[in-house]
Enzyme design. Sequence first.
Site, PDB file in Angstrom:
ATOM      1  N   CYS A 126       0.719   7.534   1.339  1.00  0.00           N
ATOM      2  CA  CYS A 126       0.347   6.151   1.599  1.00  0.00           C
ATOM      3  C   CYS A 126      -1.150   6.240   2.535  1.00  0.00           C
ATOM      4  CB  CYS A 126       1.038   5.276   2.041  1.00  0.00           C
ATOM      5  SG  CYS A 126       2.663   4.914   1.047  1.00  0.00           S
TER       6      CYS A 126
ATOM      7  N   HIS B  61      -2.364  -1.013   5.050  1.00  0.00           N
ATOM      8  CA  HIS B  61      -1.734  -0.438   4.109  1.00  0.00           C
ATOM      9  C   HIS B  61      -0.472  -1.735   3.528  1.00  0.00           C
ATOM     10  CE1 HIS B  61       0.918   1.541   1.475  1.00  0.00           C
ATOM     11  NE2 HIS B  61       1.853   1.822   2.298  1.00  0.00           N
TER      12      HIS B  61
ATOM     13  N   ASN C 223       3.824  -2.429  -3.034  1.00  0.00           N
ATOM     14  CA  ASN C 223       3.379  -1.467  -2.229  1.00  0.00           C
ATOM     15  C   ASN C 223       2.672  -0.590  -3.207  1.00  0.00           C
ATOM     16  OD1 ASN C 223       2.996   1.127  -0.807  1.00  0.00           O
ATOM     17  ND2 ASN C 223       5.073   0.897   0.444  1.00  0.00           N
TER      18      ASN C 223
END
Length: 324
Positions: free
Chosen positions: A115, A251, A281
Site C-alpha cells: 500500500c 491511504h 481500500n
Amino acid sequence: MTPVHARIRSTGHCVPERVLTNQDLERMVTTSDEWIRDRTGIERRHIVSPGETNLDLCEKAARSALAAAGLEASDLDLILVATTTPNQVFPNMGVLLQERLGGHGYPCTSLEAACAGFIYGLAVANSLIQTGQAHRALVVGGETLSRITDYTDRSTCILFGDGAGAVILEAASEPGILSTHIHADGAYKDLLYYPSGISQGFDRLRESVDFIQMKGSEVFRVAVNTLSHLALETLEKAGVGCADLSWFVPHQANLRIIQAITRKLGLPLERVVLTIAEHGNTSTASIPMALDVAVRDGRIQRGQLLLFEAFGGGFTWGSALVRY
Ligand code: UT7
C-alpha cells in the site's frame, strides 16, 4: 547551479465500471452493510470484470493525467508503476504501460511496496528528477486486489477494491515535492501478506488459489501509531504545523484508522480527502486516486500544502509533503 525540484504537473485516475456494494457482500458472506460502514467507512468498491486487467486501469489513469497536462507519451522520460498485482512477472508494468501509451527508449519499471508503493514511487521519481536523471515522470499506482481476495473471508473481502491513479511529475525551479519519507520493517511480514510467488515453484499455485492474509486488528493498531508519528515527524522536519496543511490525502485503508490519526494530529476531518466510501481500500492506487478526485472537483488548488501518507504489508510506510 540552481537546484532542480519536482512538482506535480497533473493527475488522473480510473475505476472499473463494475461495482460491488455492501449489499452484494451481504449475499456472499455473513456480514451487514451496517457493520461494514461502522467498522471501515466503506459503502462500495469497484472491481474489474472478467478479462479486464490492472494494465487497462493504469493505461486509462495515465492517459487521463497526460490529457490533463496536454502532453503525449513522447514527452515523458520515466515511467514507474507501483503495484502488487502486475499483469505478468516481466516485462514489468512500467514497460507494458509504455508500450500501450506509445513511448520508446526511456526507463520504465515497477515497484512493489504494497500500500505504500505510490509513496515509494514518488520518492524515487523525485530523486531522479532532482539529480537530473529524469525530467518528466509518470508515476502510477494500480491494483486489481479483487483477483487475490477471498470472497468467502468476511474479514478481508469487505475491504478491497480495484483502481489506478497517476501523477505526472516534472522538473521545476520551485519546490513541489517538499520531502518524502519511506520506511519498512520486515519483522511484521506475517501480519499482512500474499503467500504465493513464482520462486516458490508452481506446485503450490496449482493446488489452490492463494489469497490475501491479514491479521486486521494488529495491522490496525500498528498503522495508527506508525502513521501518527510519521505525520508529526514529516511536518516537524519541514518546520510546518498541522494548521498550515490545506489537505491530508491518506491511504484509504479504513475510515477509523484515518479518524484516529487526525485525532492525534488535531486535524479536522474536513481537511481530509476521503474516497474510502466509494473506492474501498485500493492499496497503492488509493492516494493518487483520492488526489485526482479532489483536484478535479476543485478542492485541491495550486499552491496548497498537501500531506500524503500510506501504510501496508511488509510493513512498508511512507509520507510526502507536497506544495501542489
Ligand atoms: O491497506 C493496508 C493495511 N490494511 C489495513 O490497514 C486494514 C486494517 N484493519 C482493519 O481495517 C480492521 O481490522 C478490519 C476492518 C479488517 C476489522 O475490523 P476490527 O474492528 O479490527 O474487527 P476484528 O477483526 O477485531 O473483529 C471483530 C468482530 C469479530 O467477531 P467476534 O470474534 O468479536 O465475535 C469478527 O469475527 O467482527 C467480526 N467480523 C465481522 N463481522 C461482520 C469480522 N469481519 C466481519 C464482517 N462482518 N465483515
